[in-house]
Design an enzyme around this catalytic site. Sequence first.
Site, mmCIF file in Angstrom:
data_model
loop_
_atom_site.group_PDB
_atom_site.id
_atom_site.type_symbol
_atom_site.label_atom_id
_atom_site.label_comp_id
_atom_site.label_asym_id
_atom_site.label_seq_id
_atom_site.Cartn_x
_atom_site.Cartn_y
_atom_site.Cartn_z
ATOM 1 N N SER A 67 34.523 48.697 50.125
ATOM 2 C CA SER A 67 34.081 47.378 50.553
ATOM 3 C C SER A 67 33.127 47.505 51.744
ATOM 4 O O SER A 67 32.096 48.158 51.630
ATOM 5 C CB SER A 67 35.299 46.519 50.874
ATOM 6 O OG SER A 67 34.979 45.156 50.919
ATOM 7 N N ASP A 110 36.298 42.540 39.534
ATOM 8 C CA ASP A 110 36.099 42.346 40.972
ATOM 9 C C ASP A 110 35.308 41.054 41.210
ATOM 10 O O ASP A 110 34.181 40.920 40.724
ATOM 11 C CB ASP A 110 35.333 43.543 41.545
ATOM 12 C CG ASP A 110 35.329 43.577 43.061
ATOM 13 O OD1 ASP A 110 35.535 42.526 43.692
ATOM 14 O OD2 ASP A 110 35.109 44.670 43.615
ATOM 15 N N HIS A 165 39.083 44.201 43.212
ATOM 16 C CA HIS A 165 38.476 44.777 44.406
ATOM 17 C C HIS A 165 39.334 45.890 45.003
ATOM 18 O O HIS A 165 38.810 46.890 45.497
ATOM 19 C CB HIS A 165 38.244 43.665 45.440
ATOM 20 C CG HIS A 165 37.292 44.043 46.518
ATOM 21 N ND1 HIS A 165 35.968 44.357 46.280
ATOM 22 C CD2 HIS A 165 37.469 44.168 47.865
ATOM 23 C CE1 HIS A 165 35.365 44.645 47.420
ATOM 24 N NE2 HIS A 165 36.259 44.552 48.401
#
Length: 261
Positions: free
Chosen positions: A82, A212, A240
């Site tokens: 991320s 995601d 995610h």
Amino acid sequence: MTKIHHYTLGSGKSIVLVHGRAMHSGVWRDFAKQLAQHYRVTCVDLPGHGYSESCDAFTLANISAALVGAVEDENSCWLGWSLGATVVLDLAARYPERVNALILLAGNPRFVQAPSGLDDNWPGMAVDIFDTFANNLRNDPQSTLAQFLSLQVQGLPYAKTTLRQFKELLSECSFPCQNILQSGLALLRHSDMRTVLASLDIPVSVILGTKDVLVPVAVGQYLCDNTSKIQLTSIEGAGHALFLSHTPQVLAVISQFMDEQ
């Protein structure tokens, strides 16, 4: 120099794990233990996260300098999840002698779409949705962070179990302060690392989840069309937090990539 909390497991080729926004290195614990059966794995807390000290300003330059100063291994594969993906891209550009490969896990070089009116079809998050999230975080941080965690497991068959595991891991440390949270969002809002990624002369693995909702899987095809060095893997049904929900698949991709180096 900002004091960075970190811990190392295992031996072998060096991999450094960099977590996402509002997280800490504890989220890697079980994943890192399995990875450390074959590699030397170092987990770091970003400045102002977990047990790390805050830096004067939460900028990519300061973050990269702090992490490089904390990690002992001179040449490593850096894995960023991320926001961590943005960080490791910046680190590779500033300190190429310390990076021999990159793994972008549910990460992308530009998080949001281009501003309205620009001729850019980048498949990122809509700017207005991102800005609404930032405003909600400022006004009601606890509820907004809870929503953020839920988005990371949205659509998964074991969403409740994964979310519970996520929350238990995160509860070990306090959430970052409001300034750090907003600064992290600003990095995602304004950073564009596409040119950096295209210029890298090291192996890069991009691992995305097909479900995601924060990093669209379409990002992968765009990257492959514009950067020839990338190895792309899309994990079917993953969201995610794919290292929690699809651990064996992610470990297999990383192992194959590392063994090729």
